[in-house]
Design a protein around this motif. Sequence first.
Motif, PDB file in Angstrom:
ATOM      1  N   ILE A  83      68.580  38.080  31.247  1.00 21.75           N
ATOM      2  CA  ILE A  83      69.394  39.052  32.137  1.00 21.75           C
ATOM      3  C   ILE A  83      68.493  40.208  32.760  1.00 21.75           C
ATOM      4  O   ILE A  83      68.622  40.617  33.855  1.00 21.75           O
ATOM      5  CB  ILE A  83      70.662  39.439  31.570  1.00 21.75           C
ATOM      6  N   ILE A  84      67.844  40.622  31.753  1.00 21.96           N
ATOM      7  CA  ILE A  84      67.048  42.154  31.906  1.00 21.96           C
ATOM      8  C   ILE A  84      65.952  41.647  32.936  1.00 21.96           C
ATOM      9  O   ILE A  84      65.940  42.505  33.999  1.00 21.96           O
ATOM     10  CB  ILE A  84      66.471  42.660  30.824  1.00 21.96           C
ATOM     11  N   LYS A 112      58.052  40.344  22.332  1.00 24.00           N
ATOM     12  CA  LYS A 112      59.023  41.159  22.184  1.00 24.00           C
ATOM     13  C   LYS A 112      60.124  40.985  22.875  1.00 24.00           C
ATOM     14  O   LYS A 112      60.430  41.148  24.131  1.00 24.00           O
ATOM     15  CB  LYS A 112      58.258  42.505  23.198  1.00 24.00           C
ATOM     16  N   PRO A 113      60.915  40.060  22.088  1.00 21.89           N
ATOM     17  CA  PRO A 113      62.192  39.864  22.793  1.00 21.89           C
ATOM     18  C   PRO A 113      63.128  40.920  22.372  1.00 21.89           C
ATOM     19  O   PRO A 113      62.875  41.947  21.728  1.00 21.89           O
ATOM     20  CB  PRO A 113      62.602  38.735  21.919  1.00 21.89           C
ATOM     21  N   PHE A 114      64.416  40.841  22.924  1.00 22.30           N
ATOM     22  CA  PHE A 114      65.339  41.974  22.514  1.00 22.30           C
ATOM     23  C   PHE A 114      66.084  41.353  21.408  1.00 22.30           C
ATOM     24  O   PHE A 114      66.920  40.366  21.557  1.00 22.30           O
ATOM     25  CB  PHE A 114      66.325  42.098  23.708  1.00 22.30           C
ATOM     26  N   TYR A 115      65.844  41.753  20.356  1.00 24.16           N
ATOM     27  CA  TYR A 115      66.121  40.842  19.076  1.00 24.16           C
ATOM     28  C   TYR A 115      68.029  40.701  18.942  1.00 24.16           C
ATOM     29  O   TYR A 115      68.516  39.906  18.270  1.00 24.16           O
ATOM     30  CB  TYR A 115      65.762  41.582  17.681  1.00 24.16           C
ATOM     31  N   GLN A 116      68.645  41.977  19.373  1.00 23.18           N
ATOM     32  CA  GLN A 116      69.916  41.946  19.205  1.00 23.18           C
ATOM     33  C   GLN A 116      70.695  40.964  20.019  1.00 23.18           C
ATOM     34  O   GLN A 116      71.794  40.384  19.837  1.00 23.18           O
ATOM     35  CB  GLN A 116      70.382  43.453  19.554  1.00 23.18           C
ATOM     36  N   LEU A 117      70.092  40.584  20.977  1.00 27.28           N
ATOM     37  CA  LEU A 117      70.948  39.642  22.028  1.00 27.28           C
ATOM     38  C   LEU A 117      70.552  38.440  21.930  1.00 27.28           C
ATOM     39  O   LEU A 117      69.635  37.969  21.673  1.00 27.28           O
ATOM     40  CB  LEU A 117      70.218  40.327  23.523  1.00 27.28           C
ATOM     41  N   LYS A 170      70.841  36.080  27.064  1.00 25.60           N
ATOM     42  CA  LYS A 170      71.238  37.397  27.521  1.00 25.60           C
ATOM     43  C   LYS A 170      69.612  38.113  27.491  1.00 25.60           C
ATOM     44  O   LYS A 170      69.544  39.332  28.402  1.00 25.60           O
ATOM     45  CB  LYS A 170      72.149  38.029  26.647  1.00 25.60           C
TER      46      LYS A 170
END
Lengths: 249, 333
Positions: A103-104, A91-96, A100
């Motif tokens: 960072i979350i 579950k990555p943050f695909y846009q980032l 980055k």
Amino acid sequence: MSSEFLLCVSGLYKNFGGVQAVHDLSFDLAPGELLGIIGPNGSGKTTAINLITGFVKPSRGEITYRNKDITGQPPYKIVRQGIARTFQMVKPFYQLPAYKNMIIPLYSPRVKGMVGGKYGDRDAVALDLLEEVGFERDAYVAYKAASVLPQGYLKRLELAKAIALQPDLLILDELFSGLSLAEVAGTVPIIEKLRIEGKTIIMVEHRLKELFRIADRVIVLNYGQKIADGKAEDVMESEAVKNAYLGTE
Amino acid sequence: MKKRRERIDRGIKVRAGDVFALCSWREVLYLAGPKLLPIIGCLILPLLLNAYWQKVFLSVAVFALLAISWDLLAQTGMISLGQALFYGMGAYVSGILNHYWGLHPFITIPVAAILGGIICTLLLLPVLRLRGIYFSMVTLIIPLMLVRLIEATRIFGGTEGLSGMTPLPSKWLELYLIVLVLLCALFGFRRMLSSDFGLVLKGINDNDRSVMNAGINIYLFKTQALFIASAIGAFTGAFMTHVYMFVGMPVFALDYSILPIAAAIVGGPGSLAGATLGAFILVPLSEILRGIGGLRIVFYGLFLVVFIVALPEGIFHYIQRKYHRFERWVEVD
């Protein structure tokens, strides 16, 4: 009641409608131990993890962590006490960009104070952590968007995100699945290093050969029930486990 | 026909990722130009316009702010169909403060922005757990419900509304107040979104379970984003109440919900500058089309469709891409 165990799970039940996903699951986990959880598909391994990390609320039963009852707490509260997990489906943050993504978790209240609050400070920490799990520092890969990274890197990113939280108990849900043999061979030393740092680890795995090399103890689940618990070689000798994996005659 | 790549001279000698080496004023201008252009444009434009177009400018700025507020929510993964709720709440709060207590606009506008923001946040708090279309439906319904509530109970002037509000001291103050707020919102929230806090908001949009798994209480962050967005919306409502010197049921009209979304989509979703640009195109366009009478909406709709089909990434992203391009294809024979 105080015990030397880091995590105690007792009498855990979870029903989804009529399906008993987890049925009377109990186990204790000592600090520094590496516990493997194995079992055929649909045997309730991931559900058990979801129950411990608060993503699913148990129907019955109790989970204590450091002698504190954490049953039914929301995930973010459980994470703050030092239990971090990875997801089987990444579950990555695909846009980032990959770094980055880091960072979350670094912004989480658990570690926020440790890495300095100024804008950009966390980027350096993020790159360090990514290097630890095998993102080559000088390569461009850490700056690429997560949506274009291959599966192997995404799995390692997932692991780095969990490590960033500086957990005491790390739960890895099928970290090795979808990885090539070479990638697994590259990941094992990371896990061994985490053990030396004193982290307690639970690994849910289908890749038994790799797991048995590093696990202290193995639990076997079938239809949500614990059917064996002990050293890897003993467990695989057990009649119940053979039946579960190979079927009965 | 053969083609080859030709380098475009942008005046920048060294560039890697987002690091620039600045050696001349031309390079400084290349980087600062896109930021200076809207600032200078917004400051000069009111001076050049006649009284009618100055009013249009006010409404452009209001819709730009509403579009910014929509885009902020959208970037946090909350698709709102009810900017009218924020706008109307601000309008009514400042109207009530001014009508019943006679407070000066300098007090009612900031109070209405904050109080309106708080009320909207509290109203939407129970549905913050809903995702996607379910959240959108609730935001769409609440302003429509409030209209009927005012109509049925006849509170706050009922269908007549409240009139005779204190206007702002001067026309120029009106114009430059809204310009100032627009520029502050545009650049301030842009900066906020690129900070680590903003990254968490974008993370919630991307994958909320993963953010939860990082030990972050996503509802807290969503609430903060919701408050910021609704306070911007409430400010515009409060501001317009004192410009029109009237507040009534039309403040909850669907226009205030739909037009900001259209502006953000045409301008380029996912960027506050795009949302602003969209408002600066759509609102004046609607005024120009006023001349052709009955077919106005048809042409307006046609324009929207053509734009969305031809430039789905949005005008702002298109311009940005072209501006930062370093090479182009040229034909060689």
